[in-house]
Design an enzyme around this catalytic site. Sequence first.
Site, PDB file in Angstrom:
ATOM      1  N   TYR A  13      56.404 105.045  83.226  1.00 32.50           N
ATOM      2  CA  TYR A  13      55.191 105.824  83.556  1.00 32.50           C
ATOM      3  C   TYR A  13      55.243 107.237  82.948  1.00 32.50           C
ATOM      4  CZ  TYR A  13      52.073 108.519  86.669  1.00 32.50           C
ATOM      5  OH  TYR A  13      51.128 109.363  87.190  1.00 32.50           O
ATOM      6  N   LYS A  86      64.137 103.915  90.479  1.00 33.80           N
ATOM      7  CA  LYS A  86      63.528 105.031  91.227  1.00 33.80           C
ATOM      8  C   LYS A  86      62.962 104.686  92.601  1.00 33.80           C
ATOM      9  CE  LYS A  86      58.879 104.523  89.490  1.00 33.80           C
ATOM     10  NZ  LYS A  86      57.637 105.153  89.138  1.00 33.80           N
ATOM     11  N   SER A 126      64.360 115.305  90.721  1.00 29.21           N
ATOM     12  CA  SER A 126      63.278 115.093  91.684  1.00 29.21           C
ATOM     13  C   SER A 126      63.408 116.075  92.838  1.00 29.21           C
ATOM     14  CB  SER A 126      63.404 113.661  92.219  1.00 29.21           C
ATOM     15  OG  SER A 126      62.621 113.490  93.369  1.00 29.21           O
ATOM     16  N   TYR A 151      69.011 106.713  96.205  1.00 29.30           N
ATOM     17  CA  TYR A 151      68.281 107.165  95.010  1.00 29.30           C
ATOM     18  C   TYR A 151      68.397 108.686  94.886  1.00 29.30           C
ATOM     19  CZ  TYR A 151      64.345 108.953  92.330  1.00 29.30           C
ATOM     20  OH  TYR A 151      63.581 109.672  91.437  1.00 29.30           O
ATOM     21  N   LYS A 155      70.397 111.260  92.023  1.00 28.54           N
ATOM     22  CA  LYS A 155      69.841 112.399  91.279  1.00 28.54           C
ATOM     23  C   LYS A 155      70.679 113.654  91.527  1.00 28.54           C
ATOM     24  CE  LYS A 155      66.339 110.459  89.304  1.00 28.54           C
ATOM     25  NZ  LYS A 155      66.302 110.290  87.855  1.00 28.54           N
TER      26      LYS A 155
HETATM   27  P1  NAD Z   1      59.605 104.205  85.513  1.00 24.72           P
HETATM   28  O1  NAD Z   1      60.351 103.170  86.269  1.00 24.72           O
HETATM   29  O2  NAD Z   1      58.175 103.942  85.185  1.00 24.72           O
HETATM   30  O3  NAD Z   1      60.387 104.551  84.162  1.00 24.72           O
HETATM   31  C1  NAD Z   1      61.787 104.469  84.046  1.00 24.72           C
HETATM   32  C2  NAD Z   1      62.087 103.641  82.813  1.00 24.72           C
HETATM   33  O4  NAD Z   1      63.501 103.559  82.636  1.00 24.72           O
HETATM   34  C3  NAD Z   1      61.550 102.212  82.897  1.00 24.72           C
HETATM   35  O5  NAD Z   1      60.769 101.945  81.764  1.00 24.72           O
HETATM   36  C4  NAD Z   1      62.816 101.338  82.944  1.00 24.72           C
HETATM   37  O6  NAD Z   1      62.606 100.101  82.321  1.00 24.72           O
HETATM   38  C5  NAD Z   1      63.819 102.227  82.222  1.00 24.72           C
HETATM   39  N1  NAD Z   1      65.246 102.010  82.574  1.00 24.72           N
HETATM   40  C6  NAD Z   1      65.807 102.021  83.809  1.00 24.72           C
HETATM   41  N2  NAD Z   1      67.142 101.819  83.713  1.00 24.72           N
HETATM   42  C7  NAD Z   1      67.421 101.700  82.385  1.00 24.72           C
HETATM   43  C8  NAD Z   1      68.619 101.489  81.653  1.00 24.72           C
HETATM   44  N3  NAD Z   1      69.795 101.333  82.267  1.00 24.72           N
HETATM   45  N4  NAD Z   1      68.547 101.408  80.300  1.00 24.72           N
HETATM   46  C9  NAD Z   1      67.354 101.551  79.664  1.00 24.72           C
HETATM   47  N5  NAD Z   1      66.181 101.750  80.303  1.00 24.72           N
HETATM   48  C10 NAD Z   1      66.224 101.828  81.656  1.00 24.72           C
HETATM   49  O7  NAD Z   1      59.734 105.575  86.324  1.00 24.72           O
HETATM   50  P2  NAD Z   1      58.981 106.949  86.125  1.00 24.72           P
HETATM   51  O8  NAD Z   1      58.088 107.157  87.283  1.00 24.72           O
HETATM   52  O9  NAD Z   1      58.424 107.063  84.760  1.00 24.72           O
HETATM   53  O10 NAD Z   1      60.200 107.952  86.312  1.00 24.72           O
HETATM   54  C11 NAD Z   1      60.896 108.502  85.213  1.00 24.72           C
HETATM   55  C12 NAD Z   1      62.024 109.372  85.727  1.00 24.72           C
HETATM   56  O11 NAD Z   1      61.506 110.382  86.574  1.00 24.72           O
HETATM   57  C13 NAD Z   1      63.060 108.609  86.558  1.00 24.72           C
HETATM   58  O12 NAD Z   1      64.327 109.158  86.253  1.00 24.72           O
HETATM   59  C14 NAD Z   1      62.663 108.946  87.975  1.00 24.72           C
HETATM   60  O13 NAD Z   1      63.763 108.859  88.856  1.00 24.72           O
HETATM   61  C15 NAD Z   1      62.176 110.373  87.826  1.00 24.72           C
HETATM   62  N6  NAD Z   1      61.221 110.775  88.871  1.00 24.72           N
HETATM   63  C16 NAD Z   1      60.085 110.056  89.056  1.00 24.72           C
HETATM   64  C17 NAD Z   1      59.186 110.433  90.044  1.00 24.72           C
HETATM   65  C18 NAD Z   1      57.925 109.645  90.287  1.00 24.72           C
HETATM   66  O14 NAD Z   1      57.281 109.832  91.299  1.00 24.72           O
HETATM   67  N7  NAD Z   1      57.484 108.780  89.393  1.00 24.72           N
HETATM   68  C19 NAD Z   1      59.444 111.567  90.839  1.00 24.72           C
HETATM   69  C20 NAD Z   1      60.615 112.286  90.600  1.00 24.72           C
HETATM   70  C21 NAD Z   1      61.502 111.891  89.607  1.00 24.72           C
HETATM   71  C1  UD1 Z   2      58.575 109.392  97.564  1.00 30.56           C
HETATM   72  C2  UD1 Z   2      60.057 109.285  97.801  1.00 30.56           C
HETATM   73  C3  UD1 Z   2      60.745 110.347  96.958  1.00 30.56           C
HETATM   74  C4  UD1 Z   2      60.383 110.194  95.493  1.00 30.56           C
HETATM   75  C5  UD1 Z   2      58.858 110.279  95.385  1.00 30.56           C
HETATM   76  C6  UD1 Z   2      58.365 110.081  94.005  1.00 30.56           C
HETATM   77  C7  UD1 Z   2      60.363 108.393 100.055  1.00 30.56           C
HETATM   78  C8  UD1 Z   2      60.836 108.697 101.433  1.00 30.56           C
HETATM   79  N1  UD1 Z   2      60.358 109.441  99.196  1.00 30.56           N
HETATM   80  O1  UD1 Z   2      58.163 110.690  97.927  1.00 30.56           O
HETATM   81  O2  UD1 Z   2      62.128 110.233  97.102  1.00 30.56           O
HETATM   82  O3  UD1 Z   2      60.951 111.235  94.717  1.00 30.56           O
HETATM   83  O4  UD1 Z   2      58.280 109.254  96.202  1.00 30.56           O
HETATM   84  O5  UD1 Z   2      58.621 108.792  93.557  1.00 30.56           O
HETATM   85  O6  UD1 Z   2      60.031 107.269  99.725  1.00 30.56           O
HETATM   86  N2  UD1 Z   2      52.097 107.535 102.346  1.00 30.56           N
HETATM   87  C9  UD1 Z   2      51.309 106.813 103.232  1.00 30.56           C
HETATM   88  N3  UD1 Z   2      51.113 105.484 102.990  1.00 30.56           N
HETATM   89  C10 UD1 Z   2      51.646 104.840 101.903  1.00 30.56           C
HETATM   90  C11 UD1 Z   2      52.447 105.588 101.002  1.00 30.56           C
HETATM   91  C12 UD1 Z   2      52.651 106.938 101.264  1.00 30.56           C
HETATM   92  O7  UD1 Z   2      50.818 107.356 104.219  1.00 30.56           O
HETATM   93  O8  UD1 Z   2      51.444 103.629 101.744  1.00 30.56           O
HETATM   94  C13 UD1 Z   2      52.286 108.987 102.574  1.00 30.56           C
HETATM   95  C14 UD1 Z   2      53.740 109.385 102.801  1.00 30.56           C
HETATM   96  O9  UD1 Z   2      54.080 109.284 104.148  1.00 30.56           O
HETATM   97  C15 UD1 Z   2      53.708 110.830 102.254  1.00 30.56           C
HETATM   98  C16 UD1 Z   2      52.649 110.800 101.144  1.00 30.56           C
HETATM   99  O10 UD1 Z   2      51.847 109.648 101.416  1.00 30.56           O
HETATM  100  O11 UD1 Z   2      53.272 111.701 103.259  1.00 30.56           O
HETATM  101  C17 UD1 Z   2      53.237 110.663  99.753  1.00 30.56           C
HETATM  102  O12 UD1 Z   2      54.114 109.528  99.741  1.00 30.56           O
HETATM  103  P1  UD1 Z   2      54.790 108.992  98.389  1.00 30.56           P
HETATM  104  O13 UD1 Z   2      53.745 108.842  97.335  1.00 30.56           O
HETATM  105  O14 UD1 Z   2      55.583 107.779  98.737  1.00 30.56           O
HETATM  106  O15 UD1 Z   2      55.722 110.185  97.933  1.00 30.56           O
HETATM  107  P2  UD1 Z   2      56.893 110.939  98.738  1.00 30.56           P
HETATM  108  O16 UD1 Z   2      57.093 110.383 100.081  1.00 30.56           O
HETATM  109  O17 UD1 Z   2      56.600 112.395  98.649  1.00 30.56           O
END
Ligand code: NAD
Ligand code: UD1
Length: 339
Positions: A13, A86, A126, A151, A155
């Site tokens: 993503y 993740k 994160s 998770y 990080k």
């Molecule tokens: P995502 O799952 O869409 O992307 C991660 C990608 O890494 C995927 O395409 C997956 O196939 C690839 N991958 C995983 N393990 C691998 C490996 N061993 N070798 C090669 N490829 C591998 O997730 P995202 O939402 O795009 O997140 C990207 C980064 O940001 C992650 O490190 C995630 O922990 C961090 N992050 C995401 C969020 C969020 O809400 N999306 C929030 C905070 C941090």
């Molecule tokens: C979650 C993860 C966090 C991660 C982040 C981004 C947990 C406890 N935390 O954060 O570690 O970094 O995603 O990937 O999972 N909510 C609802 N109904 C739903 C889903 C969410 O009410 O079906 C609420 C949650 O309670 C929260 C808000 O929406 O208040 C956002 O939730 P979410 O999108 O899951 O993100 P985080 O909880 O902030």
Amino acid sequence: MRHKILVTGGAGYIGSHTTLALLEADYDVIVLDNLSNSSKASLERVGDIAGRKPLFIEGDLRDAALVNQIFKDHPIESVLHFAALKSVEESVREPLRYFENNLFSTMTLCQAMASANVFNLVFSSSAVVYGTPSIVPIAENHPVGQTTNPYGRSKFMIEQMLTDLAHSDPRWKIAILRYFNPVGAHASGRIGEDPNGIPNNLLPYICRVAVGTLTELKIFGNDYPTIDGTGVRDYIHVLDLANGHLSALDAIRKNSGTHIWNLGTGQGHSVLEVVKAFEAISDRPIPYKIAPRRAGDVAACFANVSKAERELGWKATYTLNEMLRDAWKWQSTNPLGYK
Ligand code: NAD
Ligand code: UD1
């Protein structure tokens, strides 16, 4: 010659949106992804939008021979490291798989980088590392490590590992970016978030209710000490986040050591605010019911973004309505995601 960047997890993503931003900023991009949580269709579409394709290598970052070979074959100058598992929920059930994937892949990457004399690294961390915040907005010097799940701990451990690495050798230039809640999609509606199975996160869940593949949203708790009792988060448009990576890359190339920046908007929005704004934008009802609080959730989590503004000259620009508009454009034109 263009600056060549390796993007790990670039089919995912945030990685796909950042790959597009890099191509548009005239970088050359190599993506390494094992497609464990993504589809290579995302990169084909990135190529269409940019008019220029990233080089895609399907493979696993834990495969040291492969990663070393990539650095031998290509004059890579910097790495953006997104690859990770993740899901908080899955990590509680399968901690070893999470530690193994997230830690081992980062170690393999850093070893290969050092062997190839490549020291510029931007790491996806994160806000999860802050655990339950003792104060909001959260600044980068807020205590870290009190995370409640594997998770989050993976990080935190990687942040420590990278900090130790930078202490050991001044050639390392490392950005640790602590994302708040990335949402939204590219304005074209051609790339976006496509989680496997039932989404855990709020926005993808709401989008699936809106297209009718899920029937109703459960709101986890309406008795938090927030404006309407529902959880408050700092939602940031994925395009702002992508640009933050380009700014961080520019900044570290001028400065050694480890640098930590929050990437958020600094604004908090409640679950009910998001639901109401989404209904207005999509013109679809989002049926919901109030459910018990979700384990591990906090009442409010939003960023103090002044360090990123000051040091990176970067600031989020998209409003919540724009984030929801773009998420809806993606979901409504691709109801089954990339499938
Ligand atoms: P995502 O799952 O869409 O992307 C991660 C990608 O890494 C995927 O395409 C997956 O196939 C690839 N991958 C995983 N393990 C691998 C490996 N061993 N070798 C090669 N490829 C591998 O997730 P995202 O939402 O795009 O997140 C990207 C980064 O940001 C992650 O490190 C995630 O922990 C961090 N992050 C995401 C969020 C969020 O809400 N999306 C929030 C905070 C941090
Ligand atoms: C979650 C993860 C966090 C991660 C982040 C981004 C947990 C406890 N935390 O954060 O570690 O970094 O995603 O990937 O999972 N909510 C609802 N109904 C739903 C889903 C969410 O009410 O079906 C609420 C949650 O309670 C929260 C808000 O929406 O208040 C956002 O939730 P979410 O999108 O899951 O993100 P985080 O909880 O902030």
